[in-house]
Design an enzyme around this catalytic site. Structure first.
Site, short mmCIF file in Angstrom:
data_model
loop_
_atom_site.label_atom_id
_atom_site.label_comp_id
_atom_site.label_asym_id
_atom_site.label_seq_id
_atom_site.Cartn_x
_atom_site.Cartn_y
_atom_site.Cartn_z
N CYS A 1 0.80 -1.22 0.00
CA CYS A 1 0.00 0.00 0.00
C CYS A 1 0.83 1.27 0.00
O CYS A 1 0.30 2.37 -0.17
CB CYS A 1 -0.96 0.00 1.18
SG CYS A 1 -0.15 0.11 2.80
N CYS B 1 -11.39 -34.01 -12.52
CA CYS B 1 -12.42 -35.04 -12.64
C CYS B 1 -13.73 -34.38 -13.04
O CYS B 1 -14.11 -33.35 -12.45
CB CYS B 1 -12.58 -35.78 -11.30
SG CYS B 1 -13.96 -36.96 -11.27
N CYS C 1 -16.19 -32.48 -7.56
CA CYS C 1 -15.11 -33.41 -7.21
C CYS C 1 -13.77 -32.69 -7.32
O CYS C 1 -13.48 -32.07 -8.34
CB CYS C 1 -15.13 -34.64 -8.13
SG CYS C 1 -13.90 -35.88 -7.66
N CYS D 1 -11.49 -42.46 -10.24
CA CYS D 1 -11.38 -41.41 -9.23
C CYS D 1 -11.50 -42.00 -7.84
O CYS D 1 -12.45 -42.74 -7.54
CB CYS D 1 -12.46 -40.34 -9.45
SG CYS D 1 -12.39 -38.99 -8.27
N CYS E 1 -45.23 -62.41 -47.35
CA CYS E 1 -45.80 -61.54 -48.37
C CYS E 1 -45.35 -60.10 -48.17
O CYS E 1 -44.66 -59.77 -47.21
CB CYS E 1 -47.32 -61.64 -48.34
SG CYS E 1 -48.07 -60.92 -46.87
#
Length: 423
Positions: free
Chosen positions: A220, A305, A310, A325, A386
């Site tokens: 800052c 995954c 997940c 997994c 037929c």
């Protein structure tokens, strides 16, 4: 087709029409695998949808489920409550301890009932549960209990007089203050003790404050306030500036790895500093952001995954090897990132996913004894007999010209008058 299933009862509760068969097998990793077979790939594709919907589950999202309320699920009482709701509603409930999320699996009606009961029970437990404030933790000032006893007396009578509506007791052996009563009384007691902890920290950082009077914060560019010195490079910053730097990294993981902002330093900020600066929840989010940064910068070598919520990642393969997994038991191809498809190439499996009728279309090519119903589009194979064909949609079809009729008499009349023969 093979799919991982989180709960055997959920899989067995599915409704399958006639002509569809399924088998439920337990896989070696502890999950379950549902095998579906039917006389058409489109039927299999339709049967996938309810399974996939069940596997997605529903994430419980309620404004009153604050981190303090969810903290109950870490206790034996919370685990018992979750199991009770799960058994009574015949659903499957998963609490993600890292993301602090709850997912419920089952039919929509049962999921709604389980969600309402779980939320209501957790909120009631939180209201009636005593608040425990630990006085001996790694990040707390030393001898905090001694200071509170010196300030309010051995039985904390001074604190009790300040908050008459609260039931306050001190466990000296555990160094824990237990607070019961109304929510406002608990919050007031917690605020008083938090102010004492903050004052102790300010006193302990007195030396840092003295240095800060003549030192600018590199972030800052103002005088250091509530100074914190990094363990690795020993550079001094405003504590709030360092916290803001970490918060920015959670929102934008391009900032990761987080390094010292002093010009010419760029030393990594150590995990010990992060543990001091951030609460556990935000630290966990920062770690997850760092994993996201790792995946993004891996140039496609790693992926998340695909299961919802997940946290696992896997290494991308080139030989179509399966990824199993360990968190959600999902099985997928590490090359094309779709469901694992043994004995079939990735390109071929993608074609079947895009067009469930592809195998049927290929089988029909070049066959003179195979045609398509002009009404419903169902594939018809004529082996003998037929030229009058009755489709499963109920229409009577002339095999020669595919004109269709509402009954067999009209079809035979057409064969006699137009084609002069039934064969």
């Amino acid at each position: 087709m093979r799919l991982s299933c989180l709960n055997a009862d959920v899989a067995l509760s599915l409704f399958y029409p006639a002509g569809v068969e399924y088998n439920l097998d337990r896989s070696y990793n502890g999950g379950f695998r549902v095998s579906i077979s039917a006389n058409a790939t489109r039927t299999v594709a339709e049967m996938r949808k309810p399974i996939e919907a069940l596997m997605q589950g529903k994430t419980v999202d309620h404004e009153d489920l604050t981190p303090l309320v969810l903290q109950i699920l870490f206790s034996l009482e919370g685990v018992s409550l979750m199991r009770s709701v799960q058994n009574d509603t015949r659903t499957h409930i998963i609490f993600d301890r890292y993301r602090r999320t709850i997912r419920v699996f089952g039919s929509p009606r049962k999921v709604t009932a389980a969600e309402e009961r779980l939320v209501r029970s957790l909120i009631d437990l939180h209201k009636n549960k005593q608040l425990e404030i630990h006085l001996r933790r790694r990040l707390l000032p030393p001898n905090l209990m001694k200071e509170l006893v010196d300030l309010y007396g051995p039985e904390l009578n001074g604190l009790k007089q300040m908050i008459p509506d609260a039931e306050i007791s001190l466990n000296v052996l555990r160094q824990v203050i237990s607070i019961g009563g109304a929510k406002d009384a608990k919050q007031k007691a917690e605020k008083i003790i938090s102010e004492i902890v903050s004052q102790r920290r300010r006193d302990d950082n007195k030396e840092s404050h003295n240095i800060a009077a003549t030192t600018d914060c590199p972030i800052c560019l103002c005088d250091v306030e509530d100074g914190y010195r990094l363990e690795g490079c020993l550079h001094l910053f405003c504590r709030s500036c360092l916290v803001e730097q970490c918060e920015s990294a959670i929102k934008d993981f391009d900032i990761i790895p987080i390094c010292c902002a002093r010009e010419g330093c760029n030393a990594p900020i150590l995990v010990s500093d992060l543990r001091t600066l951030l609460p556990a929840e935000r630290l966990e989010e920062l770690f997850r952001a760092s994993i996201g940064r790792f995946v993004v910068t891996s140039e496609g070598r790693f992926r998340f995954c695909p299961s919802p919520d997940c946290p696992s990642i896997y290494q991308v393969g080139t030989l179509g090897e399966p990824f199993v997994c360990g968190a959600c038991f999902a099985e997928m191809c590490s090359s094309c990132h779709m469901e694992y498809h043994p004995y079939i190439s990735c390109e071929r499996y993608k074609q079947f996913k895009d067009d469930p009728d592809l195998s049927l279309k290929e089988w029909c090519q070049g066959k003179k004894d195979v045609k398509v119903c002009p009404v419903c589009g169902h594939t018809i194979e004529k082996i003998d007999g037929c030229n009058h064909i009755e489709c499963r949609c109920g229409r009577h079809i002339c095999w020669e010209c595919l004109q269709y009729f509402s009954n067999s008499d009209l079809c035979y009349g057409h064969l006699r008058s137009v084609h002069l023969s039934y064969v």
